[in-house]
Design an enzyme around this catalytic site. Structure first.
Site, PDB file in Angstrom:
ATOM      1  N   SER A   1      70.476  34.164  54.725  1.00 18.74           N
ATOM      2  CA  SER A   1      71.493  33.205  55.170  1.00 18.74           C
ATOM      3  C   SER A   1      72.708  33.236  54.246  1.00 18.74           C
ATOM      4  O   SER A   1      72.573  33.401  53.034  1.00 18.74           O
ATOM      5  CB  SER A   1      70.886  31.794  55.158  1.00 18.74           C
TER       6      SER A   1
ATOM      7  N   TYR B   1      78.105  33.089  58.245  1.00 16.98           N
ATOM      8  CA  TYR B   1      78.911  31.913  58.596  1.00 16.98           C
ATOM      9  C   TYR B   1      80.299  32.173  58.041  1.00 16.98           C
ATOM     10  O   TYR B   1      80.431  32.807  56.986  1.00 16.98           O
ATOM     11  CB  TYR B   1      78.379  30.650  57.907  1.00 16.98           C
TER      12      TYR B   1
ATOM     13  N   THR C   1      75.980  33.596  63.693  1.00 20.63           N
ATOM     14  CA  THR C   1      75.464  32.355  64.290  1.00 20.63           C
ATOM     15  C   THR C   1      76.590  31.686  65.071  1.00 20.63           C
ATOM     16  O   THR C   1      77.687  31.485  64.538  1.00 20.63           O
ATOM     17  CB  THR C   1      74.940  31.417  63.185  1.00 20.63           C
TER      18      THR C   1
ATOM     19  N   ARG D   1      71.373  15.507  61.249  1.00 18.42           N
ATOM     20  CA  ARG D   1      69.979  15.503  60.768  1.00 18.42           C
ATOM     21  C   ARG D   1      69.753  14.172  60.075  1.00 18.42           C
ATOM     22  O   ARG D   1      70.138  13.980  58.926  1.00 18.42           O
ATOM     23  CB  ARG D   1      69.745  16.683  59.842  1.00 18.42           C
TER      24      ARG D   1
ATOM     25  N   LYS E   1      73.428  35.069  67.366  1.00 20.41           N
ATOM     26  CA  LYS E   1      72.304  34.114  67.261  1.00 20.41           C
ATOM     27  C   LYS E   1      72.762  32.730  67.692  1.00 20.41           C
ATOM     28  O   LYS E   1      73.739  32.200  67.161  1.00 20.41           O
ATOM     29  CB  LYS E   1      71.797  34.077  65.814  1.00 20.41           C
TER      30      LYS E   1
ATOM     31  N   HIS F   1      68.866  26.978  66.899  1.00 20.81           N
ATOM     32  CA  HIS F   1      69.023  26.714  65.465  1.00 20.81           C
ATOM     33  C   HIS F   1      67.849  25.862  64.959  1.00 20.81           C
ATOM     34  O   HIS F   1      68.026  24.930  64.174  1.00 20.81           O
ATOM     35  CB  HIS F   1      70.363  25.990  65.232  1.00 20.81           C
TER      36      HIS F   1
ATOM     37  N   ARG G   1      54.662  28.775  65.881  1.00 22.16           N
ATOM     38  CA  ARG G   1      53.720  28.333  64.852  1.00 22.16           C
ATOM     39  C   ARG G   1      52.411  29.100  64.916  1.00 22.16           C
ATOM     40  O   ARG G   1      51.558  28.943  64.054  1.00 22.16           O
ATOM     41  CB  ARG G   1      53.399  26.829  65.006  1.00 22.16           C
TER      42      ARG G   1
ATOM     43  N   ARG H   1      60.862  27.928  59.984  1.00 25.45           N
ATOM     44  CA  ARG H   1      59.977  26.968  59.297  1.00 25.45           C
ATOM     45  C   ARG H   1      58.618  27.579  58.972  1.00 25.45           C
ATOM     46  O   ARG H   1      58.047  27.290  57.926  1.00 25.45           O
ATOM     47  CB  ARG H   1      59.777  25.722  60.154  1.00 25.45           C
TER      48      ARG H   1
HETATM   49  C1  GLV Z   1      71.673  25.864  58.076  1.00 27.21           C
HETATM   50  O1  GLV Z   1      72.029  26.720  58.845  1.00 27.21           O
HETATM   51  C2  GLV Z   1      70.825  24.764  58.440  1.00 27.21           C
HETATM   52  O2  GLV Z   1      70.448  24.673  59.617  1.00 27.21           O
HETATM   53  O3  GLV Z   1      70.500  23.952  57.566  1.00 27.21           O
END
Ligand code: GLV
Length: 390
Positions: A109, A132, A158, A167, A254, A278, A313, A333
């Site tokens: 990344s 990015y 991306t 978030r 992506k 994402h 998963r 993840r």
């Molecule tokens: C970065 O791309 C994130 O989703 O934290």
């Protein structure tokens, strides 16, 4: 408990939760807004049902795949995951090493804490670089030539970050306040003290990292709010031309959710696309990726390679995606939990779990090679598509 004892990815997740401070764990684990897409990315795989062929002897099982001309030993690529160095010392290097040793590709990344040259050197395998446009076009031009010189084989652009996703866990945990060094207003700061092994590793690795691959006029960008960094890095289709010219190698788009964007990516010269939301960290309420895969496969008609991420998963999830037309999947993840739980050994364990799962699933399906998987091995809800590739 050692990562060797992990039976599935959820076990690694639990181990990561125990080793990492809540703020760091939630950065990995959380998604946008009410986290509906986060849950659906995983759950939607349950709507796809297998149609095995019994009484078929499958002694060997070939699970290798070829992506952008590179043959990988298993159809699972490590996705770009930002800030991995917060999860474990030199986290990006450790994850890249585990990927290369397992015979697959690691994607670094832009928002990473290790120098791209060091990450490339850490893996015996192929690496891709995720771009990015943080810092603008001139900064990105410098990054692109560095990535080429370092030996990265594809540029992953991306396309789903015109603004940062909300978030809520990060907001509640006070990530912004922490980065602004406004420590008295960070709610769970004390929790870091209850994670001594992480704390010891974190300070041993230099503390709060910077972003050595985003080189601004004044030097590498300091560790900033990831949300703000994403917001300043919107990529549009118009950027594809100069990125393509500057890079001169394969581009992976992506963040494709729809047939229209898949066709547009092909028109803009993408050698591969990733059907991705994402990891449900951007637009909540968007369809789970496995749900939109058939639409994208039909739209593309073989003109580009199709990859998928989101919600993987288990090896059976991987096999379902391949049956439905993906060439390989990316995991985020699933390996980040392993990294948070136990560094390189944890990432290796995550990959091993998924590899073993894939082979077992293939044998139970009565199929001995990835290349033979097709839509005849699955039942997909009728609303998802009229036709599956056979
Ligand atoms: C970065 O791309 C994130 O989703 O934290």
């Amino acid at each position: 408990m050692s990562v060797a004892a992990a039976v599935n990815i959820e076990d690694l997740r639990q181990m990561a939760m125990r080793r990492l401070p809540r703020m760091v764990f939630d950065y990995i684990d959380g998604g946008a807004e009410r986290e509906w897409t986060l849950r659906e990315n995983c759950r939607a795989f349950e709507d796809v049902l297998f149609r095995p062929r019994s009484a078929v002897a499958t002694r060997g099982c070939d699970i290798s795949a070829t992506v952008l001309g590179t043959t990988i030993d298993l159809p699972i690529i490590l996705a770009p995951v930002g800030s991995s160095r917060m999860f474990y010392p030199r986290g990006e290097e450790r994850a890249a090493a585990a990927a290369g040793k397992a015979g697959t590709i690691y994607t670094l990344s832009t928002l990473s804490g290790c120098r791209m040259e060091d990450v490339k050197a850490a893996t015996p395998g192929t690496a891709w670089y995720q771009l990015y446009l943080v810092g603008g076009r001139d900064v990105a031009m410098g990054t692109i030539s560095r990535a080429r010189a370092a030996g990265y084989k594809a540029l992953v652009v991306t396309i789903d970050t015109p603004v940062a996703g909300m978030r809520e866990r990060d907001a509640r945990n006070g990530v912004k306040q922490l980065l602004a060094r406004n420590l008295s207003t960070v709610p769970h700061l004390g929790q870091m003290l209850t994670r001594p092994s992480w704390l010891y590793n974190f300070f041993g690795d230099g503390g709060l990292m910077n972003f050595p691959n985003i080189v601004l006029a004044e030097g590498p960008m300091g560790y900033a709010d990831v949300g703000a960094a994403l917001e300043s890095s919107a990529t549009s289709w118009e950027d594809f031309k100069w990125i393509r010219d500057a890079w001169g190698g394969p581009i992976v788009a992506k963040g494709v959710h729809t047939a229209d964007d898949a066709r547009r990516a092909v028109d803009e010269g993408a050698a591969a696309i990733v059907v991705s939301n994402h990891g449900a960290r951007q637009l909540d309420g968007v369809a789970p990726t496995i749900r939109v895969l058939p639409e994208v496969v039909q739209a593309v008609k073989g003109r580009t390679e199709i990859l998928l991420d989101g919600g993987i998963r288990r090896g059976s999830d991987v096999v379902k995606a391949l049956c439905m037309g993906a060439r390989a999947v990316l995991i985020g993840r699933a390996y980040a939990y392993g990294l948070g739980a136990g560094g390189q050994t944890g990432v290796t364990r995550a990959i091993d779990i998924l590899r073993t799962d894939v082979i077992r699933t293939m044998k139970l399906l009565g199929c001995s090679a990835i290349k033979d998987l097709d839509g005849s091995y699955v039942d997909v809800p009728s609303g998802w598509t009229a036709r599956l590739p056979r």
